[in-house]
Design a protein around this motif. Structure first.
Motif, PDB file in Angstrom:
ATOM      1  N   SER A 392      33.164  44.611  33.327  1.00 24.44           N
ATOM      2  CA  SER A 392      33.045  45.603  34.394  1.00 24.44           C
ATOM      3  C   SER A 392      33.957  45.264  35.566  1.00 24.44           C
ATOM      4  N   LEU A 393      34.067  43.980  35.900  1.00 23.56           N
ATOM      5  CA  LEU A 393      34.961  43.582  36.989  1.00 23.56           C
ATOM      6  C   LEU A 393      36.396  44.001  36.694  1.00 23.56           C
ATOM      7  N   PHE A 394      36.820  43.857  35.438  1.00 25.95           N
ATOM      8  CA  PHE A 394      38.201  44.193  35.104  1.00 25.95           C
ATOM      9  C   PHE A 394      38.408  45.688  34.954  1.00 25.95           C
ATOM     10  N   ARG A 395      37.387  46.414  34.577  1.00 30.06           N
ATOM     11  CA  ARG A 395      37.566  47.861  34.429  1.00 30.06           C
ATOM     12  C   ARG A 395      37.531  48.569  35.773  1.00 30.06           C
ATOM     13  N   HIS A 396      36.806  48.054  36.740  1.00 28.58           N
ATOM     14  CA  HIS A 396      36.561  48.796  37.969  1.00 28.58           C
ATOM     15  C   HIS A 396      37.191  48.158  39.195  1.00 28.58           C
ATOM     16  N   ASN A 397      38.103  47.223  38.997  1.00 23.43           N
ATOM     17  CA  ASN A 397      38.847  46.640  40.115  1.00 23.43           C
ATOM     18  C   ASN A 397      40.317  46.542  39.714  1.00 23.43           C
ATOM     19  N   ALA A 398      41.177  46.742  40.689  1.00 27.89           N
ATOM     20  CA  ALA A 398      42.615  46.719  40.424  1.00 27.89           C
ATOM     21  C   ALA A 398      43.088  45.274  40.353  1.00 27.89           C
ATOM     22  N   LEU A 399      42.807  44.614  39.224  1.00 29.52           N
ATOM     23  CA  LEU A 399      43.172  43.215  39.032  1.00 29.52           C
ATOM     24  C   LEU A 399      44.456  43.121  38.218  1.00 29.52           C
ATOM     25  N   GLN A 400      45.375  42.302  38.680  1.00 29.14           N
ATOM     26  CA  GLN A 400      46.663  42.154  38.009  1.00 29.14           C
ATOM     27  C   GLN A 400      46.539  41.201  36.821  1.00 29.14           C
ATOM     28  N   ASP A 401      47.597  41.125  36.016  1.00 28.70           N
ATOM     29  CA  ASP A 401      47.581  40.293  34.816  1.00 28.70           C
ATOM     30  C   ASP A 401      47.324  38.824  35.147  1.00 28.70           C
ATOM     31  N   ARG A 402      47.871  38.365  36.280  1.00 25.82           N
ATOM     32  CA  ARG A 402      47.670  36.958  36.639  1.00 25.82           C
ATOM     33  C   ARG A 402      46.192  36.638  36.811  1.00 25.82           C
ATOM     34  N   ALA A 403      45.413  37.622  37.290  1.00 25.84           N
ATOM     35  CA  ALA A 403      43.993  37.385  37.532  1.00 25.84           C
ATOM     36  C   ALA A 403      43.217  37.228  36.230  1.00 25.84           C
ATOM     37  N   ARG A 404      43.738  37.777  35.126  1.00 21.74           N
ATOM     38  CA  ARG A 404      42.985  37.735  33.872  1.00 21.74           C
ATOM     39  C   ARG A 404      42.728  36.294  33.432  1.00 21.74           C
ATOM     40  N   ARG A 405      43.745  35.464  33.524  1.00 21.34           N
ATOM     41  CA  ARG A 405      43.576  34.063  33.123  1.00 21.34           C
ATOM     42  C   ARG A 405      42.659  33.331  34.101  1.00 21.34           C
TER      43      ARG A 405
END
Length: 759
Positions: A392-405
């Motif tokens: 849910s955090l990744f679907r509903h916030n504008a997080l960049q690729d760097r944040a995924r790791r």
């Protein structure tokens, strides 16, 4: 520890060392970041002093010294926290308290200045907080008696806190005036924090049995009622902060988590109503989760999977893995590269399966045969909720690729938190929850374009690595990490507020410019219309005069006389053209002589110097003195708009339409009109990316709403009708939570409801 909920008096005293550790934890949480909060206000005060200064004080030297201090802010915060922690060690007599002869030594001038400033500040604070300090002193005396140590100095008394601040800055090169400013702002911050802190510590000591008188014990609440809030198989809470987790054993004196989990079991007292409300909320969440799980086909049908029914487990005679076993497995895997979790976060719904696969693989490494063990329902709940939360955090916030790791690293630590303390999903003050909010605030919409943005990303990355390295069921790791990141965010929030203000001013400026251009365009149409004019007069009206009207509306908006004079110039030029056409030379000459100052001023407002303006005036005269000059109706040329006013990036901020003629739901439009500045919404762009947006400003000119992201950058400017159209197409939702964790859990509940058909 007694099983009574917080807020109920207890006949027996809590272990004094655990009480002292909790006082230390709460004190560090409230006070630890104070040095980092001072530099921004001091810098603002210096800037104001420079503007008001008489030149006698060299404020620029102070600004340079403050800049050096800001470069060492993290070190100052850490040194201050160490000073506060050392005060508690001294209080516990962990360090040998000084006694006997005191060695005499010379005191340098800078230290003397600090001691003088500290003395004045200490006297002020002691006088201000005299009553709570007296109460606290008596209760700390009881605590020392219970620990069988002599009474030491109050570790959070004004004297120790002022000394801690002085020691923090002792080695810094600070002028007398800057030192005074720092101490004044430190006093302001202490006054803001200490009243509430002393009240909380006094309440904590009283409820732990170290107050004046101990009230008789109250009967326990029916354990069946509390268990019912958690569902079958859940342990009863030791106060909601002490939820041991999904199936974890109750911590006793011999519990390995013991003091490490004390921050959860001895937090700020809560009423039984609050405990019951959160217990009910958690029980409802688990019920939704169980109903959802029945609808989800599982590909992980291996023997260790908990996706099977209880009957299947019974037939195959497999035991359920204990929580301590899962924690050992997670700790083994915690430091490994998070690549699998990062890939799973890129695909919605894959994270839960990946977590299970990893835990099963780790169980094999520890010698646990997956053919003979499976996850318990409570462990399944913990895994699924963490997976749904991060999805849910990744679907509903504008997080960049760097944040995924970065988030992938945190998956297993948060699984461990969920296994040992399920309050994280319903308790807003939970330290792990607050840290995830701070990390999301640092990463959302952050593409690292500026040095400040890169610093935020680097610090968030460093903190996630520290959690992986240090977390071992002690929530203090999350608290310290949150305090450090929040101190940095506090500096950045001021920058974000300034960006909001700049965005509002820029938007208002564009609106005023658009309105002025529209008025000038209308005035030009009215004057060109069907009039047959010479080319020189028509061009003058279409270019310099139209621009002059726009300028008078923008610069002299509060002076209608100036605007009326500009309009009158256009009418007078039309009259001059008619006089020339009728060959009324003397009247034309008088008219042009009278208009000369206004025409020169009009040309000058277009950027022409006096010589060029005079040349333009001469050209206009030459065109009018010949009565046979051709005249015809001239079309109104389009206004020339600079590229930076009509760039693609700007057009993307505005939706098509913009008036009540756009197709929309009138009820939704009325709901949008109720939005206030500071309200949060969720906005989905044309590419399907969702981001949090705040109403930062409402235009007094057009009633349009300016929406900005968490970084203060403009996302959208739209009317209520446009917002209603967005909401009608499911691209905008109102009522969003202010924090990322709260909003993620809200979306998790909605997802579970939709999946089970309950909504």
């Amino acid at each position: 520890m007694s099983g009574y909920p917080h807020g109920v008096a207890q006949a027996t005293r809590t272990d004094p060392l655990r009480v002292l550790e909790e006082i230390k934890r709460q004190s560090l949480e409230a006070l630890g970041g104070l040095p980092g909060t001072l530099y921004g206000p001091v810098e603002d005060a210096l800037k104001l002093a420079v503007l008001k200064g008489d030149g006698k004080t060299n404020h620029y030297e102070e600004q340079a010294a403050l800049w050096v201090l800001r470069q060492h802010q993290a070190a100052h915060v850490m040194r201050f926290r160490q000073q506060v922690a050392q005060a508690f060690d001294d209080f516990r007599a962990l360090r040998i308290r000084s006694g006997g002869e005191v060695t005499l030594r010379l005191v340098d001038e800078q230290q003397l200045e600090y001691e003088l400033a500290s003395g004045r500040l200490n006297e002020s604070l002691v006088a201000r907080f005299a009553r709570p300090l007296d109460t606290l002193q008596g209760r700390l005396q009881n605590l020392c008696e219970a620990m069988r140590v002599p009474m030491g100095a109050n570790p959070i008394g004004p004297e120790r806190l002022v000394a801690a601040f002085a020691q923090t800055l002792l080695d810094a090169q600070v002028s007398d005036s800057l030192r005074g400013r720092l101490f004044r702002h430190y006093e302001t911050e202490l006054i803001r924090v200490l009243g509430e802190l002393y009240a909380r510590i006094n309440t904590l000591l009283a409820t732990s049995g170290y107050g004046g008188a101990v009230a008789p014990p109250q009967p326990r609440p029916p354990q069946e009622d509390i268990r019912r809030g958690f569902g079958d198989g859940m342990p009863s809470p030791q106060g909601f902060g002490g939820f041991e987790g999904f199936g974890a054993p109750s911590p006793g004196p011999a519990s390995a988590a013991g003091a490490g989990n004390f921050g959860r079991t001895l937090s700020t007292p809560m009423s039984q109503q609050e405990i019951a409300a959160m217990a009910s909320e958690l029980a409802q969440l688990r019920t939704q989760l169980h109903a959802w799980r029945e609808t989800v086909p599982r590909s992980d049908a291996s023997p260790a999977s908990g996706g099977m029914s209880g009957a299947d487990r019974a037939v195959m005679q497999r035991r359920e893995l204990r929580v301590d076993e899962i924690l050992s497995v997670a700790s083994l895997l915690q430091a490994e590269p998070p690549d699998a979790f990062a890939r799973a976060l890129a695909v919605s719904g894959r994270l839960g399966e990946t977590i299970r696969d990893h835990l099963q693989d780790g169980a094999r490494r520890l010698g646990l045969n997956p053919d003979q063990a499976c996850f318990s329902p409570e462990e399944e709940d913990a895994i699924d909720l963490v997976a749904l939360l991060f999805d849910s955090l990744f679907r509903h916030n504008a997080l960049q690729d760097r944040a995924r790791r970065l988030y992938a690293r945190l998956v297993l630590p948060y699984v461990k938190v969920a296994l040992t303390d399920n309050a994280v999903f319903v308790k807003r003050e939970h330290p792990a929850r607050r840290l995830l909010d701070a990390i999301t605030e640092a990463c959302e919409g952050n593409d690292g374009e500026t040095p400040q943005d890169r610093e935020l990303l680097d610090r968030a990355t460093e903190i996630s690595q520290r959690i992986v390295a240090d977390y071992n069921e002690d929530l203090a790791v999350f608290e310290l990490a949150h305090a450090e990141l929040d101190a940095l965010l506090a500096q950045q929030r001021r920058r974000f507020e300034l960006q909001e203000q700049r965005a509002a001013k820029a938007t208002y400026g564009r609106e005023r410019l658009g309105a002025a251009r529209s008025q000038a365009e209308t005035a030009l149409h009215e004057r060109l219309g069907d009039s047959s004019l010479t080319q020189a007069v028509a061009e003058f009206l279409a270019m310099p005069w139209r621009h002059h009207v726009v300028q008078t509306l923008l610069r002299d908006n509060a002076d209608p006389r100036r605007h009326a004079e500009a309009i009158a110039l256009g009418d007078a030029l039309l009259m001059a053209d008619r006089l020339a056409q009728q060959n009324r030379g003397r009247e034309l000459a008088d008219q042009l002589l009278a208009l000369q100052p206004a025409i020169i001023e009009c040309l000058a407002s277009s950027g022409l110097d006096d010589s060029a303006a005079q040349h333009g005036m001469a050209g206009l005269v030459r065109a009018l003195i010949d009565p046979d000059t051709s005249r015809r109706v001239r079309p109104v040329p389009p206004i020339a708009v600079p590229e930076d006013d009509a760039g693609e990036g700007e057009r993307r901020l505005w939706l098509a339409g913009g008036t009540d003629t756009i197709r929309h739901d009138a009820l939704l439009a009325e709901r949008m009109r109720e939005l206030d500045v500071g309200d949060w919404v969720r906005l989905t762009n044309a590419e399907g990316e969702t981001t949090a947006a705040k109403v930062a400003w409402v235009s007094p000119l057009t009633s349009r709403y300016l929406l900005v992201n968490r970084r203060g950058l403009r996302v959208l400017v739209a009317s209520v009708e446009e917002l209603a159209a967005l909401a009608g197409s499911n691209r905008l939702s109102i009522g969003a939570e202010r924090t990322a964790f709260d909003e993620a859990m809200r979306q998790v509940r909605r997802h579970l409801d939709r999946a089970t058909g309950t909504r």
